[in-house]
Design an enzyme around this catalytic site. Structure first.
Site, PDB file in Angstrom:
ATOM      1  N   HIS A  66      31.922 -19.698   3.935  1.00  0.00           N
ATOM      2  CA  HIS A  66      33.083 -20.396   4.433  1.00  0.00           C
ATOM      3  C   HIS A  66      34.248 -20.011   3.644  1.00  0.00           C
ATOM      4  CE1 HIS A  66      31.941 -22.620   0.810  1.00  0.00           C
ATOM      5  NE2 HIS A  66      32.960 -23.377   0.738  1.00  0.00           N
ATOM      6  N   HIS A  68      36.393 -20.732   1.218  1.00  0.00           N
ATOM      7  CA  HIS A  68      36.639 -21.386  -0.028  1.00  0.00           C
ATOM      8  C   HIS A  68      36.576 -20.084  -1.227  1.00  0.00           C
ATOM      9  CE1 HIS A  68      36.121 -26.128   0.558  1.00  0.00           C
ATOM     10  NE2 HIS A  68      37.494 -25.429   0.676  1.00  0.00           N
ATOM     11  N   ASP A  70      35.746 -19.809  -4.167  1.00  0.00           N
ATOM     12  CA  ASP A  70      34.451 -19.336  -4.915  1.00  0.00           C
ATOM     13  C   ASP A  70      33.285 -18.949  -4.127  1.00  0.00           C
ATOM     14  OD1 ASP A  70      34.154 -21.784  -3.792  1.00  0.00           O
ATOM     15  OD2 ASP A  70      32.618 -22.911  -5.093  1.00  0.00           O
TER      16      ASP A  70
END
Ligand SMILES: [Zn+2]
Ligand SMILES: [Zn+2]
Length: 309
Positions: A66, A68, A70
């Site tokens: 996904h 994000h 990180d």
């Protein structure tokens, strides 16, 4: 002609949100023969690849869970290092909606002088890619933004080749052995030799599942069913159950229960919150529910063998 084959997991980064001195951000690699399959690419992943002596010019695919930071901020640095070090092999990247814009905006604004082809594919759940020896499938988890979990499912491995019988039947080493191994009959001096006489039953391939940044849910449980290894998140311990629920994550016990329900053979916990000075608390909580659990460490290697059944 015994099978020369290695299926190995290398945990490059096992931390969540911010890196710590012990844990780099999320990324794992499955080394399958000469190919590298990477799942997520947190910041600094290329440095972890050097530390793991993986090299940057191999056949490689990246699967992004996904959008994000990180999980994706390592991609620009990795591409940059690959360019500087003269990569020539095509690099394939798969991920949910947004991955193409992300890569294209970097290509547009940061001149890389790419010497290799970048092939970015936006995907949904379902079959991601079918290769000669394995498939990658995905399923939506339950996070605060759309997030995919992945499974690497090997196709059945060919049966064992009996060299002694092949020689006795007068089949010369070379292409005919390969043909038999692939299940086809061969003809020697007008005589037909069936693969059944020389090649054993095909063997089950391995199944590895990668599920991070998700609440425990049916779709992931289904994806993980019977896996040889489930690499899954345990961002929080059980005392932070409410926080896990609010941020679309799982606690150690929640992930362990999912592993038990899905009847996986082994569970590796990753994506650990930087707040834990001693993350063994996560391991203890998970092991109470599902014994074959390990706590992944950065640069740890794990060989995966499919079960005999
Ligand atoms: Zn994350
Ligand atoms: Zn996330």
């Amino acid at each position: 002609m015994e099978e020369q084959y290695l299926l190995e997991i290398i945990f490059l980064g096992t931390g969540a949100s911010v890196p710590t001195k012990d844990r780099s951000l999320q990324s794992i690699v499955v080394r399958r023969g000469s190919e590298i399959l990477m799942f997520d690419c947190g910041e600094g992943t290329q440095r972890q690849m050097f530390a793991a002596r993986l090299g940057l010019n191999r056949k490689m695919k990246i699967f992004v869970s996904h959008m994000h930071g990180d999980h994706v901020f390592g991609i620009p640095g990795l591409i940059q290092s690959m360019s500087l070090l003269g990569r020539t092999e095509k690099l394939r990247i798969f991920g949910p909606e947004g991955i193409r814009d992300f890569i294209e905006s970097i290509n547009r604004t940061v001149p890389y002088n790419l010497a290799f082809e970048l092939d970015v594919t936006e995907i949904e759940d379902g079959l991601v890619t079918s290769e000669q020896e394995y498939e990658i499938l995905s399923a939506w988890g339950k996070h605060v933004i759309p997030c995919l979990s992945y499974v690497l499912a090997e196709k059945p491995r060919p049966g064992k080749f009996n060299v002694r019988i092949a020689k006795r039947l007068g089949v010369p080493e070379g292409p005919l052995w390969k043909k038999l191994q692939m299940g086809k009959s061969v003809t020697i001096n007008g005589r037909t030799v069936s693969p059944r006489r020389i090649v054993g039953h095909s063997r089950r391939g391995a199944k590895i599942v990668y599920a991070v940044d998700t609440r425990p849910c049916r779709s992931i449980e289904k994806l993980a069913r019977g896996a040889d290894l489930l690499v899954a998140e345990s961002t929080f311990d059980d005392s932070k159950k409410d926080k896990a629920s609010e941020y679309g994550h799982s606690t150690a016990s929640e992930t362990a229960r999912l592993a038990r329900r899905a009847k996986v053979r082994k569970l590796a916990l990753t994506h650990l919150s930087a707040a834990y000075k001693d993350p063994n608390v996560l391991l203890r909580q998970a092991k109470r529910i599902f014994k074959p659990t390990i706590l992944a460490r950065d640069l740890q290697r794990l060989e995966v063998e499919p079960s005999k059944k």
